[in-house]
Write a protein that holds these residues in place. Structure first.
Motif, PDB file in Angstrom:
ATOM      1  N   SER C 546     -12.925 -13.129  -6.715  1.00  0.00           N
ATOM      2  CA  SER C 546     -12.681 -13.596  -5.346  1.00  0.00           C
ATOM      3  C   SER C 546     -13.682 -12.870  -4.566  1.00  0.00           C
ATOM      4  CB  SER C 546     -11.393 -13.353  -4.960  1.00  0.00           C
ATOM      5  OG  SER C 546     -10.839 -12.262  -4.799  1.00  0.00           O
ATOM      6  N   PHE C 547     -14.017 -11.365  -4.960  1.00  0.00           N
ATOM      7  CA  PHE C 547     -14.854 -10.700  -4.088  1.00  0.00           C
ATOM      8  C   PHE C 547     -16.231 -11.093  -4.285  1.00  0.00           C
ATOM      9  CE2 PHE C 547     -11.207  -7.732  -3.920  1.00  0.00           C
ATOM     10  CZ  PHE C 547     -11.493  -7.024  -2.917  1.00  0.00           C
ATOM     11  N   LEU C 548     -16.457 -12.016  -5.009  1.00  0.00           N
ATOM     12  CA  LEU C 548     -17.853 -12.479  -4.884  1.00  0.00           C
ATOM     13  C   LEU C 548     -18.115 -13.501  -3.941  1.00  0.00           C
ATOM     14  CD1 LEU C 548     -18.459 -13.059  -8.819  1.00  0.00           C
ATOM     15  CD2 LEU C 548     -19.314 -11.336  -7.380  1.00  0.00           C
ATOM     16  N   VAL C 549     -16.924 -14.098  -3.723  1.00  0.00           N
ATOM     17  CA  VAL C 549     -17.034 -15.045  -2.541  1.00  0.00           C
ATOM     18  C   VAL C 549     -17.399 -14.411  -1.209  1.00  0.00           C
ATOM     19  CG1 VAL C 549     -15.781 -16.678  -1.097  1.00  0.00           C
ATOM     20  CG2 VAL C 549     -15.328 -16.527  -3.485  1.00  0.00           C
ATOM     21  N   PHE C 550     -16.533 -13.316  -1.185  1.00  0.00           N
ATOM     22  CA  PHE C 550     -16.925 -12.313  -0.009  1.00  0.00           C
ATOM     23  C   PHE C 550     -18.168 -11.724   0.132  1.00  0.00           C
ATOM     24  CE2 PHE C 550     -16.925  -7.687   1.234  1.00  0.00           C
ATOM     25  CZ  PHE C 550     -16.464  -7.945   2.724  1.00  0.00           C
ATOM     26  N   ALA C 551     -18.839 -11.428  -1.155  1.00  0.00           N
ATOM     27  CA  ALA C 551     -20.052 -10.899  -0.973  1.00  0.00           C
ATOM     28  C   ALA C 551     -21.065 -11.793  -0.471  1.00  0.00           C
ATOM     29  CB  ALA C 551     -20.448 -10.316  -2.361  1.00  0.00           C
ATOM     30  N   TYR C 552     -20.854 -12.989  -0.993  1.00  0.00           N
ATOM     31  CA  TYR C 552     -22.018 -14.081  -0.771  1.00  0.00           C
ATOM     32  C   TYR C 552     -21.906 -14.442   0.565  1.00  0.00           C
ATOM     33  CZ  TYR C 552     -23.722 -18.508  -0.243  1.00  0.00           C
ATOM     34  OH  TYR C 552     -24.718 -19.544   0.483  1.00  0.00           O
ATOM     35  N   ASN C 553     -20.578 -14.683   1.257  1.00  0.00           N
ATOM     36  CA  ASN C 553     -20.583 -15.000   2.448  1.00  0.00           C
ATOM     37  C   ASN C 553     -21.035 -13.857   3.328  1.00  0.00           C
ATOM     38  OD1 ASN C 553     -19.790 -15.944   4.877  1.00  0.00           O
ATOM     39  ND2 ASN C 553     -17.472 -15.647   4.602  1.00  0.00           N
ATOM     40  N   ILE C 554     -20.941 -12.624   3.307  1.00  0.00           N
ATOM     41  CA  ILE C 554     -21.545 -11.529   4.154  1.00  0.00           C
ATOM     42  C   ILE C 554     -22.974 -11.567   4.110  1.00  0.00           C
ATOM     43  CG2 ILE C 554     -21.643  -9.086   4.182  1.00  0.00           C
ATOM     44  CD1 ILE C 554     -19.037 -10.344   5.358  1.00  0.00           C
ATOM     45  N   VAL C 555     -23.333 -11.361   2.735  1.00  0.00           N
ATOM     46  CA  VAL C 555     -24.949 -11.502   2.546  1.00  0.00           C
ATOM     47  C   VAL C 555     -25.643 -12.957   2.989  1.00  0.00           C
ATOM     48  CG1 VAL C 555     -26.863 -11.371   1.033  1.00  0.00           C
ATOM     49  CG2 VAL C 555     -24.704 -10.068   0.380  1.00  0.00           C
ATOM     50  N   ALA C 556     -25.099 -13.930   2.861  1.00  0.00           N
ATOM     51  CA  ALA C 556     -25.774 -14.967   3.407  1.00  0.00           C
ATOM     52  C   ALA C 556     -25.777 -15.122   4.858  1.00  0.00           C
ATOM     53  CB  ALA C 556     -25.154 -16.159   2.533  1.00  0.00           C
ATOM     54  N   SER C 557     -24.579 -14.656   5.455  1.00  0.00           N
ATOM     55  CA  SER C 557     -24.210 -14.856   6.834  1.00  0.00           C
ATOM     56  C   SER C 557     -25.193 -13.734   7.565  1.00  0.00           C
ATOM     57  CB  SER C 557     -22.759 -14.735   7.510  1.00  0.00           C
ATOM     58  OG  SER C 557     -22.082 -15.542   6.549  1.00  0.00           O
ATOM     59  N   TRP C 558     -25.353 -12.775   7.113  1.00  0.00           N
ATOM     60  CA  TRP C 558     -26.092 -11.555   7.564  1.00  0.00           C
ATOM     61  C   TRP C 558     -27.559 -12.195   7.525  1.00  0.00           C
ATOM     62  CZ3 TRP C 558     -24.565  -5.820   6.670  1.00  0.00           C
ATOM     63  CH2 TRP C 558     -25.244  -5.114   7.469  1.00  0.00           C
ATOM     64  N   ARG C 559     -28.100 -12.685   6.657  1.00  0.00           N
ATOM     65  CA  ARG C 559     -29.379 -13.037   6.756  1.00  0.00           C
ATOM     66  C   ARG C 559     -29.795 -14.215   7.592  1.00  0.00           C
ATOM     67  NH1 ARG C 559     -31.270 -14.318   1.610  1.00  0.00           N
ATOM     68  NH2 ARG C 559     -33.332 -13.606   2.204  1.00  0.00           N
ATOM     69  N   GLY C 560     -28.779 -15.422   7.293  1.00  0.00           N
ATOM     70  CA  GLY C 560     -29.203 -16.509   7.882  1.00  0.00           C
ATOM     71  C   GLY C 560     -28.212 -17.129   8.850  1.00  0.00           C
ATOM     72  N   GLY C 561     -27.155 -16.539   9.160  1.00  0.00           N
ATOM     73  CA  GLY C 561     -25.785 -17.247   9.749  1.00  0.00           C
ATOM     74  C   GLY C 561     -26.213 -17.539  11.213  1.00  0.00           C
ATOM     75  N   PRO C 562     -25.659 -18.286  11.709  1.00  0.00           N
ATOM     76  CA  PRO C 562     -25.916 -18.717  13.373  1.00  0.00           C
ATOM     77  C   PRO C 562     -25.616 -17.615  14.161  1.00  0.00           C
ATOM     78  CG  PRO C 562     -23.555 -19.469  12.604  1.00  0.00           C
ATOM     79  CD  PRO C 562     -24.503 -19.027  11.315  1.00  0.00           C
ATOM     80  N   ARG C 563     -26.382 -17.314  15.177  1.00  0.00           N
ATOM     81  CA  ARG C 563     -26.178 -16.299  16.144  1.00  0.00           C
ATOM     82  C   ARG C 563     -25.020 -16.276  16.796  1.00  0.00           C
ATOM     83  NH1 ARG C 563     -30.043 -12.873  15.360  1.00  0.00           N
ATOM     84  NH2 ARG C 563     -32.141 -13.656  14.831  1.00  0.00           N
ATOM     85  N   ALA C 564     -24.399 -14.878  16.930  1.00  0.00           N
ATOM     86  CA  ALA C 564     -23.087 -14.849  17.334  1.00  0.00           C
ATOM     87  C   ALA C 564     -23.105 -14.525  18.913  1.00  0.00           C
ATOM     88  CB  ALA C 564     -22.410 -13.548  16.658  1.00  0.00           C
ATOM     89  N   ALA C 565     -22.054 -15.057  19.626  1.00  0.00           N
ATOM     90  CA  ALA C 565     -22.266 -14.777  21.057  1.00  0.00           C
ATOM     91  C   ALA C 565     -21.817 -13.521  21.284  1.00  0.00           C
ATOM     92  CB  ALA C 565     -21.157 -15.610  21.777  1.00  0.00           C
ATOM     93  N   ALA C 566     -21.834 -12.693  22.431  1.00  0.00           N
ATOM     94  CA  ALA C 566     -21.522 -11.581  22.917  1.00  0.00           C
ATOM     95  C   ALA C 566     -20.047 -11.267  22.518  1.00  0.00           C
ATOM     96  CB  ALA C 566     -21.861 -11.009  24.221  1.00  0.00           C
ATOM     97  N   ASN C 567     -19.307 -12.262  22.984  1.00  0.00           N
ATOM     98  CA  ASN C 567     -17.802 -12.018  22.767  1.00  0.00           C
ATOM     99  C   ASN C 567     -17.094 -13.187  22.371  1.00  0.00           C
ATOM    100  OD1 ASN C 567     -15.374 -11.239  23.258  1.00  0.00           O
ATOM    101  ND2 ASN C 567     -15.146 -11.102  25.523  1.00  0.00           N
ATOM    102  N   PRO C 568     -17.350 -13.736  21.118  1.00  0.00           N
ATOM    103  CA  PRO C 568     -17.012 -15.031  20.600  1.00  0.00           C
ATOM    104  C   PRO C 568     -15.466 -15.055  20.458  1.00  0.00           C
ATOM    105  CG  PRO C 568     -17.675 -13.326  18.632  1.00  0.00           C
ATOM    106  CD  PRO C 568     -18.275 -12.655  20.176  1.00  0.00           C
ATOM    107  N   TRP C 569     -14.549 -13.773  20.315  1.00  0.00           N
ATOM    108  CA  TRP C 569     -13.198 -13.754  20.135  1.00  0.00           C
ATOM    109  C   TRP C 569     -12.580 -13.701  21.713  1.00  0.00           C
ATOM    110  CZ3 TRP C 569     -13.900 -15.210  15.735  1.00  0.00           C
ATOM    111  CH2 TRP C 569     -14.556 -14.448  14.931  1.00  0.00           C
ATOM    112  N   ARG C 570     -13.357 -13.660  22.922  1.00  0.00           N
ATOM    113  CA  ARG C 570     -12.911 -13.501  24.230  1.00  0.00           C
ATOM    114  C   ARG C 570     -11.813 -12.382  24.189  1.00  0.00           C
ATOM    115  NH1 ARG C 570      -9.911 -16.896  26.730  1.00  0.00           N
ATOM    116  NH2 ARG C 570      -9.021 -18.045  24.970  1.00  0.00           N
ATOM    117  N   ALA C 571     -12.525 -11.112  23.652  1.00  0.00           N
ATOM    118  CA  ALA C 571     -11.504  -9.955  23.764  1.00  0.00           C
ATOM    119  C   ALA C 571     -11.695  -9.130  25.079  1.00  0.00           C
ATOM    120  CB  ALA C 571     -11.869  -9.208  22.491  1.00  0.00           C
ATOM    121  N   LEU C 572     -11.030  -8.449  25.333  1.00  0.00           N
ATOM    122  CA  LEU C 572     -10.955  -7.660  26.548  1.00  0.00           C
ATOM    123  C   LEU C 572     -11.633  -6.426  26.228  1.00  0.00           C
ATOM    124  CD1 LEU C 572      -7.955  -8.528  28.498  1.00  0.00           C
ATOM    125  CD2 LEU C 572     -10.160  -9.396  28.821  1.00  0.00           C
TER     126      LEU C 572
END
Ligand code: HEA
Ligand code: HEA
Ligand code: CUA
Ligand code: CU
Lengths: 204, 361, 630
Positions: C546-572
């Motif tokens: 199951s950690f392979l899923v994690f590894a893939y998700n992190i690596v792939a998203s880091w290289r090509g994931g959609p750009r993140a907004a400054a505050n995607p969670w609307r945190a304070l």
């Protein structure tokens, strides 16, 4: 510049850091570090406590091995006085009296190294009498505690050496002398620690 | 922002109550089922000492006390997930700004505290109970060494001179006080069926009390990592009737405090039995060695089918009485016990060597 | 890159120098005393283990500045070249930017998780069936010893330091940590410590094989491999002490204007408490390993009963660190969970102050319970009673936290995305682990279950179900802020469910076989446990996968994931009020803190405002329009 500046370093990238406390970071850092150091000694004292009290093995003189109380006593005096010279040096720095600063640091270095020399000498004698760390647990504790302290004296001396070099190269002003103050604090700690070690290992 | 916090206090309480009742219900139901399941599971090995029963009872009490907490938290979280999960359209909505509630906080500080202290008190009495000294205790000295236990029955037990054995024999219903020592590193003397264990510590003598109360053979397990042979530091505790125990003692005394009783059964000694079962004191060779003829296939020691052919009877004897003299390639030193000479009678040793000498041909 | 300027070549060169130095030192001393052989391999190795890493760090340039300073030379004015990372290469150079160091820390420790986990896979394969599968007893002992040491000293402890390194200065509105160079140094100590522990597998006589507890006297008679632990731990320990000092000083002296202690996010509180634990406790494990080293290297006799030594002393000293250590491995996680639950339930943390106080209570109590690891060690039996009570009482402050988190969920608007799922998973799994802990605290139970798989179950429910779940939650939560990219939500959920299910299938049954009588640290076991162990092995393999899923998700998203907004969670909290990833110096204007960190549900509430009193503007769309009211 102001408090949150970096260690031994007078310039920080924008924006200026906040200073949410009157304590200077360097001093605070050193104090916390000293807490850690105290705990290291604490652990070695634990060993002392377990072997002397819990396991109830008798303490020196053991198997006619004696610890040179008197020599070590003199040595204690030396170390204590080195604390005074250190203080003198710092005062010198604070009042811009470079002569005091330099001579104070030099004296401290001198006294400190004398202390180390005497202690090493003591080790040599004891081992020749046959008291090595390997013959008794008490021996291990003795060499452990005093050795640990010796190592700290050495560290302290190194820090002071740096301060001295800088002092002779014209650093340190009445309002910028952290480089003397911080090693100084450490040195006083080493000093106090020795008094504990001496009294519990040699006297008690 | 979310309308909720514009609720009047009354609406607040109504909303709360509406949600609380089903929550409480679910938590209570699941907690009770949890407890029942927890109690239904058969956790322990068969109890075989008077210490076992109170400990097992304490266990049940702990299940009753703690499972509700676990299952309760579990159920509560699941309920919230189901009840308060974000629905479509609520993306920008917040919950009510509840910062705390002193009464609640006091409650969940005090109740666990009371519960905890109660459990501690109860455990304390159990501890007193299982460790208390009993009348006419029998003292047995246990010595741990890499990787075997030796049991010594002092004069107080034998009447005559002390007896040493690698197998533990104790009479039923007789309180035993074990004095545990170690010759090398830490070991831990544990009989799961008796629930009690204590470390064997070099330099000090540790003590533990057990009162076996059920006939049978139980495994003695070393529970403190003591090196390469740790997994194999197993022996057997035989709980026998008083008569059999006396009989066993007698037979051992006749045989000079070494062999006797056990598998080899006295008269005609059979090397193979010694190999597969030991003589009642010695560890079975088969516990560590593979030997086709004896049908053993353990792998701690060298496969004797392979090594024996290359050995003379003298070497074999040598390897048994003084195993660390020369160490077989690829195996750790000092795994094979070096106490077989004490534990086997000369006759048994001869028989064993003779047997091995035959099978190697 | 020339050999004279700091960098890898010079580090390598200095490493060799260190080797030569150790060789020369040992040989000359031995020659002096006329001992033979003049060249003693073990002694050289021993000295080299201490010298080579230090030489390499010097060569790597981590001490350059201090050398300049010491020599009184004019120190190079800070050109901020040490700040920010502009290509992936910058992550492989010494860097004084807390954000870069934070990522270096986190990534490195995850590498160690994978290594440590793979070792676990080997262990499970060996345990699949009774009898010897493919490793012998010694190798197996080595496997679980390194498994535990790596995962504790090079995954859990540093990864928390790493995450905090990244977010903590941002959270308190500071431009960086108090001592950036020290920060860099504490990071670079880690790879060395970890490599050292792993290298032990190549040591003659095999790796250290006495468990992560390295009890004397076994650890004194075992082969040289042991010292890779003895010394490796020193480096890891030095690293975490340095980081703790850094955190404490940063938190105390560098909070933004208005950031009073009771306006700090709970993650800051958590790391404050943890750092206290580290500063006070860690010296004890250092000392315990000094004892071992002195005994092994210089023939000291701390633990030789025959000469008046005391074997139990080791355990006392060791556990006086290692129990607090388990809270060092949990409190930062508590902090992470507080952040996530508040944001994802859109509610203020329930009972903020009690949350903070309970952390401090745990710190204090944590120092009073160490001997609960020694109930069957044969120590003076009376000590067990007070230790039983203090140990059990720790359940109270911890309970306060669990219950407060639950209450925070109540009537929130729960966003069940990956970070939240892991947070809720933690909430339930850690409770179970903690409860088995309280069962241990009851001495009669511990007498039976100590050193059984029941302990192994507890370990993994608190360390995996507790710490690792919080870490994963935190990684997903701050991934957008750290990388400026969004991770894949559905893969994240998949990862959670696989992990959650197989985690329970792997470690749940260990409770049972433990109580039934299976001891820990054995590579062979009685037939009776065969069934359960096979099942555990299979599910732990799936857990690993199951950690392979994690590894893939992190690596792939880091290289090509959609750009993140400054505050995607609307945190304070402040770290979300700057761009993702944050600017090199964190804040162009230092914020002023005007309220609590979790004021969700109060219209228009803010935590910090930036220069010119401008209200922290949230990214478009995220802002809460009145229209969104029911
Ligand atoms: C993250 C790490 C971590 C954490 C947080 C804990 C938390 C606790 N641990 Fe654990 N422990 C370990 C890691 C950890 N432990 C490890 C690694 C070992 C093995 C070491 C080795 O290798 O030998 C160990 C071993 C260990 C032992 C020794 C077992 C043995 O070897 O014989 C004991 C004995 O008391 C113990 C107790 C506890 C207790 C009481 C807590 C408490 O802090 C738990 C408190 C939490 C809760 C109780 C849950 C939430 C509370 C509530 C919901 C309130 C209501 C609850 C009740 C009223 C019960 N642990
Ligand atoms: C943070 C701490 C931590 C973590 C995360 C783990 C994770 C795991 N542990 Fe660990 N464990 C300890 C801390 C930890 N352990 C400690 C302290 C001990 C006590 C040691 C001692 O007695 O001294 C111990 C002991 C221990 C034992 C008992 C050994 C014994 O006493 O004989 C076992 C046995 O099953 C075990 C198994 C596992 C497994 C299967 C995982 C799994 O969760 C691992 C999952 C992760 C991965 C697998 C890596 C990532 C995945 C990949 C790299 C993909 C490729 C993988 C495949 C090939 C499938 N551990
Ligand atoms: Cu003896 Cu394990
Ligand atoms: Cu503990």
């Amino acid at each position: 510049m102001e408090a949150a500046a970096l260690p031994h370093h007078d310039h920080h990238g924008p924006p200026p850091a906040n200073s949410s406390s009157r304590v200077e970071p360097q001093l605070l850092g050193m104090l916390l570090f000293i807490i850690s150091e105290i705990m290291v000694f604490g652990a070695f004292f634990t060993a002392y406590f377990f072997i002397r009290v819990v396991a109830g093995s008798d303490w020196f003189p053991v198997e006619d091995f004696e610890l040179p109380k008197v020599v070590a006593g003199v040595n204690t005096a030396i170390l204590v006085s080195s604390s005074l010279t250190m203080h003198w040096a710092l005062e010198g720095a604070k009042h811009g009296n470079r002569a005091h600063l330099k001579s104070g640091l030099l004296l401290t270095l001198l006294l400190g190294s004398t202390f180390l020399f005497v202690q090493i000498n003591e080790y040599v004698n004891l081992t020749q009498e046959g008291l090595t760390p390997s013959v008794l647990a008490q021996g291990s504790v003795f060499y452990g505690l005093t050795g640990l302290h010796g190592a700290h004296v050495f560290i302290g001396l190194t820090l002071l050496l740096f301060a001295t070099i800088r002092a002779f190269r014209g650093h340190f002003t009445p309002d910028e002398h952290r480089g003397v103050e911080v090693p100084g604090i450490y040195w006083h700690f080493v000093d106090v620690m020795w008094i504990l070690v001496y009294s519990s290992v040699y006297l008690l | 922002m979310a309308a909720r916090e514009e609720d009047t206090p009354i609406q607040h309480r109504q909303k709360d109550r509406a949600a609380v009742l089903p929550m409480v219900l679910i938590v209570v139901v699941s907690a009770t089922t949890g407890v029942i399941l927890g109690l239904l599971i058969d956790w322990f090995p068969t109890p075989a000492s008077t210490q076992a029963d109170p400990i097992d009872t304490l266990w049940d009490v702990l299940i009753i006390a703690s499972v509700p907490i676990f299952v309760g938290v579990q159920a509560f979280v699941l309920y919230c997930v189901w009840r308060f999960r974000m629905r479509p359209g609520q993306e920008l909505q917040d919950g009510p700004p509840i910062h705390g509630n002193t009464t609640l906080e006091v409650v969940w500080t005090v109740i666990p505290a009371v519960l905890i202290l109660g459990l501690c008190a109860y455990s304390f009495f159990i501890l007193e109970d299982i460790e208390e000294a009993k009348a006419n205790e029998m003292r047995i000295n246990v010595t741990g060494q890499q990787f075997t236990w030796t049991f010594e029955y002092p004069k107080s037990v034998t009447g005559g001179k002390p007896i040493r054995s690698a197998q533990l024999y104790v009479p039923e219903d007789r309180p035993v006080h074990f004095y545990v020592k170690s010759q090398d590193v830490l070991h831990d003397f544990w009989v799961p069926a008796w629930r009690m264990k204590i470390d064997a510590v070099p330099g000090i003598e540790t003590k533990v009390r057990m009162t076996p109360n059920r006939l049978g053979r139980y495994s003695i397990v070393c529970a403190e990592l003591c090196g390469i042979g740790h997994a194999y530091m197993r022996q057997t505790a035989n709980v026998v009737s008083q008569e059999d125990f006396d009989e066993w003692l007698r037979s051992k005394q006749q045989r000079g405090g070494t062999a006797g009783g056990g598998a080899a059964g006295g008269e005609e000694i059979d090397g193979k039995t010694i190999f597969t079962e030991g003589n009642g004191e010695s560890t079975a060779c088969g516990a560590c060695h593979a030997l086709a003829d004896a049908g053993t296939n353990a792998t701690t020691g060298p496969n004797l089918d392979k090594v024996l052919p290359g050995m003379t009877p003298e070497q074999i004897r040598e390897a048994i009485v003084d195993p660390n003299k020369e160490i077989e390639e690829g195996f750790g030193e000092g795994i094979m016990p070096d106490n077989f000479e004490q534990l086997l009678t000369p006759e048994e040793l001869d028989a064993l060597v003779k047997y091995l000498d035959e099978v190697r041909k | 890159m020339s050999l004279r300027s700091a960098g890898y070549p010079r580090a390598g060169l200095f490493g060799l120098l260190g080797l030569a130095f150790s060789y020369a030192l040992v040989s000359s001393i031995r020659a002096l005393y006329g001992w033979d052989p003049v060249v003693d391999g073990e002694a050289v190795a021993r000295v080299a283990m201490l010298a080579v890493p230090l030489f390499m760090l010097v060569g790597f340039g981590l001490f350059d500045y201090w050398f300049y300073w010491a020599a009184g030379k004019p120190t190079r004015p800070e050109d901020h070249s040490g700040h920010g990372a502009f290509s992936w290469r910058d992550y492989f150079r010494p860097n004084t930017d807390h954000k870069v160091i934070g990522i270096q820390y986190t990534v490195t420790s995850f590498v160690f998780l994978f290594i440590g986990g793979l070792l676990a896979m080997l262990m499970r394969a060996e345990l699949a069936q009774p009898g010897r599968q493919f490793v012998d007893a010694d190798t197996y002992n080595g496997l679980f010893s390194v498994h535990a040491s790596i995962l504790i000293f090079l995954f859990i402890i540093p990864v928390f330091a790493g995450l905090a390194n990244f977010v903590l200065p941002l959270m308190i509105g500071a431009p960086d940590m108090a001592f950036p160079r020290l920060n860099a140094l504490s990071y670079w100590l880690l790879p060395l410590a970890g490599t050292m522990m792993l290298l032990s597998f190549f040591a003659p006589g095999g790796s250290f094989a006495t468990g992560w507890t390295a009890y004397a006297p076994l650890s004194e008679t075992s082969p040289i491999g042991q010292e890779f632990f003895t010394i490796g731990v020193q480096f890891a320990g030095a690293s975490s002490i340095a980081t703790a000092l850094n955190f404490l000083v940063t938190i105390i002296t560098m909070r933004a204007p208005g950031m009073s202690f009771f306006r700090m996010p709970l993650l800051v509180w958590a790391n404050f408490s943890t750092s206290l634990l580290v500063v006070i406790a860690t010296p004890f494990i250092a000392a315990s390993q000094f004892f071992i080293l002195l005994d092994r290297a210089l023939g000291f006799r701390y633990f030789d009963a025959a000469l008046g030594g005391d074997v139990l002393m080791y355990q006392h000293v060791f556990w006086f660190y290692s129990h607090p250590a388990v809270y060092i491995m949990m409190l930062p996680g508590f902090g992470i969970i507080s952040e996530i639950i508040a944001v994802k339930a859109r509610k203020p943390i329930f009972g903020y102050r009690m949350m903070a106080f309970s952390l401090l209570a745990i710190v204090v109590l944590g120092f009073t319970v160490w001997a609960h690891h020694m109930f069957v060690s044969g120590m003076q039996s009376w000590i067990r009673i007070p230790m039983m009570i203090t140990t059990a009482v720790i359940a109270v402050p911890t309970g306060i936290k669990i219950f407060s988190w639950c209450a925070t969920l109540w009537r929130g608007v729960l966003r069940l995305d990956t970070p939240m799922l892991f947070a809720l998973g933690f909430l339930t799994m850690f409770t179970l682990g903690g409860i088995s802990g309280v069962m241990f605290a009851m001495i009669p139970i511990d007498i039976h279950t100590s050193d059984t798989y029941f302990v192994v179950a507890h370990i993994h429910y608190v360390l995996f179900g507790g710490s690792v779940f919080t870490i994963l939650a935190g990684v997903y939560y701050w991934f957008p802020k750290m990388t400026g990219r969004m991770y894949d939500e559905s893969l994240g959920k998949l990862h959670f469910w696989l992990t959650f299910v197989f985690f329970n299938l792997s470690f749940g049954p260990m409770h049972l076989i433990g109580v039934k009588g299976m001891p820990r640290r054995v590579y062979d076991y009685s037939e009776a446990f065969a069934g359960w162990n096979l099942m555990i092995t299979i599910s732990s393999l799936c857990l690993g996968l199951s950690f392979l899923v994690f590894a893939y998700n992190i690596v792939a998203s880091w290289r090509g994931g959609p750009r993140a907004a400054a505050n995607p969670w609307r945190a304070l909290t402040l770290e979300w009020q700057v761009s993702s990833p944050p600017p090199v110096f964190n804040f162009d204007h230092i914020p002023t803190v005007v309220g609590g960190p979790y004021e969700y549900g109060t219209p228009g509430a803010v935590h910090g405002v930036f220069k010119g009193g401008a209200r922290v503007e949230q990214p478009a769309g995220a802002a809460v329009e009145p229209s969104s009211r029911e």
